[in-house]
Design a protein around this motif. Sequence first.
Motif, PDB file in Angstrom:
ATOM      1  N   UNK A 198       0.762  -1.211  -0.013  1.00  0.00           N
ATOM      2  CA  UNK A 198       0.136  -0.063   0.050  1.00  0.00           C
ATOM      3  C   UNK A 198       0.991   1.005  -0.067  1.00  0.00           C
ATOM      4  N   UNK A 199       0.398   2.434  -0.402  1.00  0.00           N
ATOM      5  CA  UNK A 199       1.246   3.649  -0.471  1.00  0.00           C
ATOM      6  C   UNK A 199       1.761   3.814   0.982  1.00  0.00           C
ATOM      7  N   UNK A 200       3.084   4.185   0.945  1.00  0.00           N
ATOM      8  CA  UNK A 200       3.642   4.458   2.349  1.00  0.00           C
ATOM      9  C   UNK A 200       4.050   3.570   2.948  1.00  0.00           C
ATOM     10  N   UNK A 201       3.567   2.298   2.613  1.00  0.00           N
ATOM     11  CA  UNK A 201       3.796   0.925   3.566  1.00  0.00           C
ATOM     12  C   UNK A 201       4.719   0.037   2.936  1.00  0.00           C
ATOM     13  N   UNK A 202       5.307  -0.812   3.732  1.00  0.00           N
ATOM     14  CA  UNK A 202       6.202  -1.621   3.223  1.00  0.00           C
ATOM     15  C   UNK A 202       5.529  -2.868   2.528  1.00  0.00           C
ATOM     16  N   UNK A 203       6.120  -3.599   1.782  1.00  0.00           N
ATOM     17  CA  UNK A 203       5.572  -4.746   1.029  1.00  0.00           C
ATOM     18  C   UNK A 203       5.131  -5.841   2.041  1.00  0.00           C
ATOM     19  N   UNK A 204       4.093  -6.654   1.965  1.00  0.00           N
ATOM     20  CA  UNK A 204       3.795  -7.572   3.128  1.00  0.00           C
ATOM     21  C   UNK A 204       3.313  -8.833   2.473  1.00  0.00           C
ATOM     22  N   UNK A 205       3.581  -9.864   2.975  1.00  0.00           N
ATOM     23  CA  UNK A 205       3.150 -11.199   2.686  1.00  0.00           C
ATOM     24  C   UNK A 205       1.628 -11.322   2.547  1.00  0.00           C
ATOM     25  N   UNK A 243      -6.736  -2.391  -0.137  1.00  0.00           N
ATOM     26  CA  UNK A 243      -6.181  -1.526  -1.256  1.00  0.00           C
ATOM     27  C   UNK A 243      -4.786  -1.306  -1.370  1.00  0.00           C
ATOM     28  N   UNK A 244      -4.201  -1.835  -2.423  1.00  0.00           N
ATOM     29  CA  UNK A 244      -2.564  -1.996  -2.714  1.00  0.00           C
ATOM     30  C   UNK A 244      -2.221  -2.496  -4.045  1.00  0.00           C
ATOM     31  N   UNK A 245      -0.762  -2.460  -4.414  1.00  0.00           N
ATOM     32  CA  UNK A 245      -0.660  -3.222  -5.505  1.00  0.00           C
ATOM     33  C   UNK A 245      -0.091  -4.505  -5.104  1.00  0.00           C
TER      34      UNK A 245
END
Length: 122
Positions: free
Chosen positions: A40-47, A90-92
Motif C-alpha cells: 500500500x502507499x507509504x507502507x512496506x510490502x507484506x506477505x 487496497x494495494x498493488x
Amino acid sequence: QVQLVESGGGLVQAGGSLRLSCAASGRAFSTDALGWFRQAPGEEREFVAAISSGGSAKFSDSVKGRFTIYRDNAKNTVYLQMNSLKPEDTAVYYCARSFTIGTLVAGQGSSWGQGTQVTVSS
C-alpha cells in the motif's frame, strides 16, 4: 529467467470480490512455490498468501478466511481469489515465486511480477 505477469486488478466496492491471476513463463512451474504480496502507499510490502508445489497454502492473518490461493500447473498460472474485500486491502499486488513456501512466507522471492492495482472503495 522466469517472467511473472499479474492481471485481474481493478476497482471494487467493499464487500466485493476480485480474482487475480499470475501467469508464469520461462521455466518449469510445477515445482515452484508461488505467492502473493501487496504494498500500500507509504507502507512496506507484506506477505499475503503462498502455495507450495504440493498445494499447501499459507495466509497472512489479515486475509485468512477471505482470500484463497490456488494454482493450475497446466496453465502455469496461480490465482488469488479475494472475497469480502475491505478498503484496507487496497494495494498493488505482486506475484512471486521461490523454491520453498517458507521463503515466500519470510518475504523473499526469486522472481517478481510487475504488480496489479487493487482499489477497494468504502
